[in-house]
Structures are given as C-alpha cells and as structure tokens.
Scaffold this active site. Structure first.
Site, mmCIF file in Angstrom:
data_model
loop_
_atom_site.group_PDB
_atom_site.id
_atom_site.type_symbol
_atom_site.label_atom_id
_atom_site.label_comp_id
_atom_site.label_asym_id
_atom_site.label_seq_id
_atom_site.Cartn_x
_atom_site.Cartn_y
_atom_site.Cartn_z
ATOM 1 N N TYR A 113 0.674 -1.585 -0.252
ATOM 2 C CA TYR A 113 0.291 0.001 0.450
ATOM 3 C C TYR A 113 0.643 0.962 0.410
ATOM 4 C CZ TYR A 113 -4.458 2.446 0.961
ATOM 5 O OH TYR A 113 -5.336 3.565 1.162
ATOM 6 N N LYS A 168 -21.108 -19.389 -10.712
ATOM 7 C CA LYS A 168 -20.424 -18.810 -11.548
ATOM 8 C C LYS A 168 -19.097 -19.131 -11.216
ATOM 9 C CE LYS A 168 -23.661 -20.106 -14.759
ATOM 10 N NZ LYS A 168 -23.598 -20.664 -16.521
ATOM 11 N N GLU A 210 -23.377 -13.610 -18.016
ATOM 12 C CA GLU A 210 -25.318 -14.448 -17.815
ATOM 13 C C GLU A 210 -26.633 -14.244 -17.438
ATOM 14 O OE1 GLU A 210 -23.000 -17.084 -17.258
ATOM 15 O OE2 GLU A 210 -24.605 -18.345 -17.148
ATOM 16 N N ASP A 236 -24.775 -17.630 -21.739
ATOM 17 C CA ASP A 236 -25.991 -18.741 -22.087
ATOM 18 C C ASP A 236 -25.947 -18.947 -23.635
ATOM 19 O OD1 ASP A 236 -27.085 -18.549 -19.756
ATOM 20 O OD2 ASP A 236 -27.057 -16.744 -19.964
ATOM 21 N N ILE A 269 -36.661 -19.432 -28.612
ATOM 22 C CA ILE A 269 -35.492 -18.913 -29.023
ATOM 23 C C ILE A 269 -35.235 -17.504 -28.933
ATOM 24 C CG2 ILE A 269 -36.050 -17.666 -32.036
ATOM 25 C CD1 ILE A 269 -38.145 -19.514 -32.321
ATOM 26 N N GLY A 270 -34.758 -17.827 -27.856
ATOM 27 C CA GLY A 270 -34.252 -17.095 -26.557
ATOM 28 C C GLY A 270 -32.733 -17.216 -26.928
ATOM 29 N N ALA A 272 -29.809 -18.775 -25.855
ATOM 30 C CA ALA A 272 -29.661 -19.665 -26.051
ATOM 31 C C ALA A 272 -30.114 -20.457 -27.408
ATOM 32 C CB ALA A 272 -29.490 -21.097 -24.633
ATOM 33 N N ASN A 393 -23.299 -25.022 -19.168
ATOM 34 C CA ASN A 393 -22.354 -24.742 -20.215
ATOM 35 C C ASN A 393 -20.793 -24.734 -19.470
ATOM 36 O OD1 ASN A 393 -23.358 -22.992 -18.226
ATOM 37 N ND2 ASN A 393 -23.936 -21.924 -19.919
HETATM 38 N N1 LIG Z 1 -27.730 -26.289 -20.240
HETATM 39 C C1 LIG Z 1 -27.298 -25.044 -19.937
HETATM 40 O O1 LIG Z 1 -26.143 -24.915 -20.412
HETATM 41 C C2 LIG Z 1 -28.468 -23.880 -20.797
HETATM 42 C C3 LIG Z 1 -29.567 -23.922 -20.351
HETATM 43 N N2 LIG Z 1 -30.339 -23.160 -20.272
HETATM 44 C C4 LIG Z 1 -31.736 -22.982 -20.422
HETATM 45 O O2 LIG Z 1 -32.385 -22.907 -21.415
HETATM 46 C C5 LIG Z 1 -33.815 -21.530 -20.847
HETATM 47 C C6 LIG Z 1 -33.249 -20.867 -21.585
HETATM 48 O O3 LIG Z 1 -32.540 -19.497 -21.202
HETATM 49 P P1 LIG Z 1 -31.866 -18.322 -21.764
HETATM 50 O O4 LIG Z 1 -31.918 -18.539 -23.628
HETATM 51 O O5 LIG Z 1 -31.003 -18.129 -21.450
HETATM 52 O O6 LIG Z 1 -33.544 -17.879 -21.981
HETATM 53 P P2 LIG Z 1 -34.261 -16.899 -22.841
HETATM 54 O O7 LIG Z 1 -35.176 -15.885 -21.360
HETATM 55 O O8 LIG Z 1 -33.141 -15.066 -23.409
HETATM 56 O O9 LIG Z 1 -34.998 -17.311 -23.688
HETATM 57 C C7 LIG Z 1 -36.261 -17.586 -23.104
HETATM 58 C C8 LIG Z 1 -36.790 -18.994 -24.592
HETATM 59 O O10 LIG Z 1 -37.354 -20.129 -24.308
HETATM 60 C C9 LIG Z 1 -39.089 -19.467 -23.844
HETATM 61 N N3 LIG Z 1 -39.504 -19.681 -22.700
HETATM 62 C C10 LIG Z 1 -39.714 -19.536 -21.907
HETATM 63 N N4 LIG Z 1 -39.576 -20.202 -21.113
HETATM 64 C C11 LIG Z 1 -40.615 -21.342 -21.618
HETATM 65 C C12 LIG Z 1 -41.584 -22.314 -21.451
HETATM 66 N N5 LIG Z 1 -42.379 -22.183 -20.448
HETATM 67 N N6 LIG Z 1 -42.313 -22.707 -22.140
HETATM 68 C C13 LIG Z 1 -42.002 -22.670 -23.198
HETATM 69 N N7 LIG Z 1 -41.160 -21.435 -24.018
HETATM 70 C C14 LIG Z 1 -40.337 -20.469 -23.008
HETATM 71 C C15 LIG Z 1 -39.056 -18.171 -23.992
HETATM 72 O O11 LIG Z 1 -39.951 -17.564 -25.199
HETATM 73 C C16 LIG Z 1 -38.194 -17.646 -25.275
HETATM 74 O O12 LIG Z 1 -38.242 -17.647 -26.524
HETATM 75 C C17 LIG Z 1 -33.918 -21.885 -19.272
HETATM 76 O O13 LIG Z 1 -34.170 -22.806 -19.159
HETATM 77 C C18 LIG Z 1 -32.379 -22.109 -19.311
HETATM 78 O O14 LIG Z 1 -32.261 -22.076 -17.861
HETATM 79 C C19 LIG Z 1 -29.331 -21.768 -20.971
HETATM 80 C C20 LIG Z 1 -27.844 -21.338 -21.139
HETATM 81 C C21 LIG Z 1 -27.426 -22.676 -20.639
HETATM 82 C C1 LIG Z 2 -26.817 -23.421 -16.645
HETATM 83 C C2 LIG Z 2 -27.078 -21.990 -17.360
HETATM 84 O O1 LIG Z 2 -26.271 -20.767 -17.062
HETATM 85 C C3 LIG Z 2 -28.516 -21.187 -17.152
HETATM 86 O O2 LIG Z 2 -29.204 -22.469 -16.946
HETATM 87 O O3 LIG Z 2 -29.158 -20.532 -17.399
HETATM 88 MG MG LIG Z 3 -26.726 -19.332 -17.031
#
Ligand SMILES: NC(=O)C1=CN([C@@H]2O[C@H](COP(=O)(O)OP(=O)(O)OC[C@H]3O[C@@H](n4cnc5c(N)ncnc54)[C@H](O)[C@@H]3O)[C@@H](O)[C@H]2O)C=CC1
Ligand SMILES: CC(=O)C(=O)O
Ligand SMILES: [Mg+2]
Length: 473
Positions: A113, A168, A210, A236, A269-270, A272, A393
């Site tokens: 320091y 994370k 994230e 994601d 179609i978010g 991920a 991931n």
């Molecule tokens: N296994 C892994 O490593 C990862 C898994 N995910 C999962 O993928 C999912 C989406 O994450 P993101 O794309 O970051 O979120 P986001 O909010 O960007 O997109 C979510 C998408 O899923 C749709 N959606 C959400 N809930 C729904 C439901 N109950 N029924 C039908 N469609 C639904 C939404 O309309 C949107 O298109 C989450 O469940 C998240 O945990 C995301 C990142 C990594």
């Molecule tokens: C694994 C992860 O990053 C998620 O489900 O959002």
């Molecule tokens: Mg995540």
C-alpha cells in the site's frame, strides 16, 4: 413411494431415539414417503438415547413436509431440528477474497500500500498494458447479470440472481483457477448496462455476461464486443452452444448420422436457442426449425416484434412450415430444448425419426424428464448434474476463458468456440462413447486442459492473441 428425488434437495434430520427404537422403523418411515437416505451419522450415543444426523434426498418442499410428518409418528423418536443442505451451503455466501501477500508489519504495508504502491500506479499510468502483469486483470473475469433470465426461472431480479453468479464464480476458480466477481446490476436498461460494464472493464481480463434475457442480451454483447478490447462472452449463448455442439457431435457418431443430413427442432428462441442455432449452422446443419411459446413455429412471411425471431424466420425452416412445436417434431432427428419445463411429451417423441436424440436443456426442470423420455429416445441429455449426459455450459466457460486469458486474447471468436466444442467432444474416446456417455463429466479434469489448449491455439492462429504462450511460439 415412486417420488422422484433430487440430489439438489437434501435435508439433514437430527433426531434423538430412545434405546429400543429399531433404526428400520425410521428408515421405513422415510422410504414410505419417497425419501432416499444417503448418509447416517451417529452424533452421540448414551444408555438412554442416540442422536443421529440422517441425510435424505427429497423431491420438493411438499415431499419434505410429508416425510417429516411421517417420521415424527414413529414411536420413541424426537426430531431435534432439520436443515436443508443446499441452504446451509449458501450461508454467508459462497465466496470470499484472499490476499496473496501477507501484511505483517509496517514494511510490508509500505510495499503493498502507500507509499510503495504509488510507484506501481505511475508505472501503470505510463504503460496501461502492464495491468496484465501488475494487477489482477491477468486472471480475473467479471460475471455480470441483470437477473432477467436466471436459469429457467425468468426475471427474478439482481439480488435473487446472486447465488447463480456466485456459483459461476466458484466454478471459474475451482475448474480453471480463474478469479471472478459476481456483479448483479439493478438495471434492465441496455445502454446503462453497456455503460456500467465498460466502466468496470479496466480491472478485468474478460467479461462473462450471464442470464440476461433476449433480445437485449444480443445488443449488449455485440456492443461490448465492439467497444472493449477484452473478451466479452455471453455464456448462455456461446457456452451453451459449444457444449450442445460437443454433445451432438458424439451423439451423431452413435446413431450414425451426419450434421449435414439431420433435421433439428428447437424449443425456445432466446439467448441460448439462437446461439445454438447459429453454431449448428456454422457446423453444417441446414434443416432447423424453431418454435417459441408465444408464436409457435417461426416462419418466413410473418412479421415478428422480436428482431431475433425475424432473423430466425429468414435463416431457418427451409420448407417454411407453420404450426406448433408438436407439428415441428414430425421426423425430427434431434430435439433441443432451451425453453422451459415440460413443453414436450411422449406423443411428440413418437413422431421423431429413428434413433431420436433429445437434449432437454432447460434448467432446473427440463422440457421432458429423462425417466419419461428414455423409453422413446436413443440419446437423452439434460442440463442437470443428477442425470447422465449433463449438457451444461460449465463444461465450456472455465476452459474457454482460461485459454483466452492465457494468451491475453482481445476477443473470443467463432474459431475459438468451434475449437472448444471439438475439444470437449474429443475427451470422450470412441471406445467410451455410449448412449449414457456422450459428453464428459464436469469433473473430468482433462476437459479444461483440452479446451484451454485448443482455444489458445485458435486465438493465436486467428491473430487475436496479444501474448503467444511458449507452447505456440
Ligand atoms: N443447459 C445449459 O447449459 C443452459 C440451459 N439454459 C436454459 O435454457 C432456457 C432458456 O434460457 P435463455 O435462452 O438464457 O433465456 P431467454 O429468456 O433468452 O429465452 C427463453 C426462451 O424460452 C422460451 N420459454 C421460456 N419459458 C418457456 C416455457 N415454459 N415454455 C415454452 N417456452 C418457454 C421463451 O419464450 C424464449 O424464447 C432456460 O431454461 C435456461 O436454464 C440456458 C443456458 C445454458
Ligand atoms: C446453465 C446456465 O447458465 C443456465 O441455465 O442459465
Ligand atoms: Mg445462465
């Protein structure tokens, strides 16, 4: 009985039993309500009583309550207290900061320091690039969220997002030796998030975005990539895409199909879903159909308020079919779920082509549970750690950042991501590959090293490395 327990919901029952209470009575009471005993510790034993901690996996809060009620009915036992192991592990948060140099006396103090630190400050003022050798920048990543898309839990806000971001940060450290800070922002404003991340960037060698919801996440990442000279990586999107591709490469080997020949259906179609789609396209997949809860199958000729849906409509669905997710499932070789719980059922799986591959990746509850899907599919994977084939991931982000930090990369580009996917896939040897093992375990120590090496090599080859490590010089 017949209750699906979860490794992530574990309770510890501390109970006192009288001298003549057979343990089998307690075990039966737990078993009858579907609890799974994973450990029994004798805490204290005297002539008149035994105190035990019984660790039990339960499925959910209702299951916990009914189990405790049933156990309480066993004559001669008293429950002293019960605790939830997951909450116990979060007490006080999951991280702390350690200093690398001891401060035992005034001399030490004057070096780390003031006054000594001032000379280091001035050296950095003259040459900011020295931040990589004289500050934590070399090995530190910011894990930044606004809490709007936390796992599949949705917009639960920045405070509620903290346990995931702390998690994370733990994984960065445990898996790849990277220091990181969880930073949860109390704003959803795109411009403000960009401004804040740019303002904190000097301390960091990389930014891991994230759980920021789409479509804002696309602009936030794109702008930060353009405006910062350190890697900005929306986990994601790209971490998920890398791991999904790794899993698919291996799953296709099993079923004897090629990336170029398959039909892939996406639910979600978010962030991920879009990134995984782009990654598959880059790897040669041409037949992709995406469906969303709000608009069904995305197709050309429709107008969508979400700009990413518009992009999706123009680049996928070659036969321009319309309808719902269920319609899209006809003859699909692969289903990829990045949406929410329970969006597909057995009837959808029955429509798929021979040897269906199902990646139900929504967290914490997948689009279909493996115990329901498995009789109808050839390869099943989820994002969870309590089933085989964990597509998460976490298999990517520690290694990809390790590789990027080691060569002081200015960005993480497409070549580095593809290199990471093939590196992960290659850690499953051909003679190890099976329906239950298409992707290495998160605890396979070879993964981070394989990813690091290939990612650094790709960074060097594509000219984004500021430092060339010896092995590539
Ligand atoms: N296994 C892994 O490593 C990862 C898994 N995910 C999962 O993928 C999912 C989406 O994450 P993101 O794309 O970051 O979120 P986001 O909010 O960007 O997109 C979510 C998408 O899923 C749709 N959606 C959400 N809930 C729904 C439901 N109950 N029924 C039908 N469609 C639904 C939404 O309309 C949107 O298109 C989450 O469940 C998240 O945990 C995301 C990142 C990594
Ligand atoms: C694994 C992860 O990053 C998620 O489900 O959002
Ligand atoms: Mg995540």
């Amino acid at each position: 009985m017949g209750v699906q327990t979860s490794g992530s919901y574990t309770i510890i029952l501390r109970m006192e039993t009288g001298p003549n209470v057979p343990f089998i009575h307690i075990a039966n009471a737990i078993h009858e309500t579907g609890g799974e005993i994973v450990a029994v510790d004798n805490v204290n034993r005297s002539k008149n009583a035994t105190i035990r901690d019984i660790t039990v996996n339960v499925s959910n809060a209702e299951n916990e309550a009914s189990l405790i009620k049933n156990v309480t009915k066993v004559p001669g036992i008293k429950i002293i207290n019960f605790s939830d192991r997951t909450f116990l592990m979060h007490l006080g948060g999951k991280l702390e900061v350690h200093s690398k140099v001891p401060i035992k006396n005034r001399d030490d103090l004057s070096h780390v320091y003031t006054p000594g630190v001032a000379r280091v400050c001035m050296a950095l003022h003259e040459d900011p690039a020295k931040a990589y050798s004289l500050t934590i920048k070399r090995n530190t990543v910011a894990v930044v969220s606004d809490g709007t898309a936390v796992l599949g839990l949705g917009d639960i806000g920045p405070i509620a997002a903290m346990p995931v971001m702390e998690g994370k940060a733990m994984l960065f450290k445990e898996m790849a030796g990277i220091d990181s800070f969880p930073i949860c922002l109390d704003t959803k404003d795109t411009e403000e998030i960009i401004r804040i991340v740019k303002a904190i960037a000097p301390a960091f060698g990389g930014i891991n975005l994230e759980d920021i919801s789409s479509p804002r996440c696309f602009e936030i990442e794109e702008r930060l990539k353009q405006e910062l000279d350190i890697p900005v990586f929306h986990d994601d999107q790209h971490g998920t895409a890398v791991v999904m591709l790794a899993g698919l490469i291996n799953a296709l080997k099993l079923v004897g199909k090629k990336l170029t020949d398959i039909k892939v259906v996406f639910s979600g179609i978010g962030a991920a879903g879009v990134a995984c789609t782009k990654m598959l396209m880059a790897a040669g997949v041409t037949h992709i159909i995406g469906a969303s809860r709000s608009v069904g199958i995305v197709r050309r000729g429709e107008t969508y308020s979400n700009p990413m849906f518009q992009w999706y409509a123009e680049h996928t669905n070659p036969d321009n079919i319309s309808g719902t997710l269920a319609d899209a499932m006809q003859d699909a070789d692969v289903f990829i779920g990045l949406s929410g719980p329970g969006v597909i059922g057995v009837e959808d799986l029955k429509k798929m082509a021979k040897d269906p591959i199902v990646f139900a990746m929504a967290n914490p509850t997948p689009e279909i549970l493996p115990e329901i899907a498995e009789p109808y599919v050839r390869v099943m994977a989820t994002g969870r750690s309590d089933y085989p084939n964990q597509l998460n991931n976490v298999l990517c982000f520690p290694g990809i950042f390790r590789g990027a930090l080691d060569c002081q990369a200015t960005t993480i580009n497409e070549e580095m991501k593809l290199a990471a996917a093939y590196a992960i896939a290659s850690t499953v040897e051909d003679d190890e590959l099976s329906e239950q093992y298409i992707i290495p375990s998160v605890f396979n120590s070879r993964v981070v090293e394989a990813v690091r090496k290939k990612v650094t090599q790709a960074a060097v080859e594509t000219g984004v490395a500021r430092k060339i490590p010896h092995e590539f010089a």
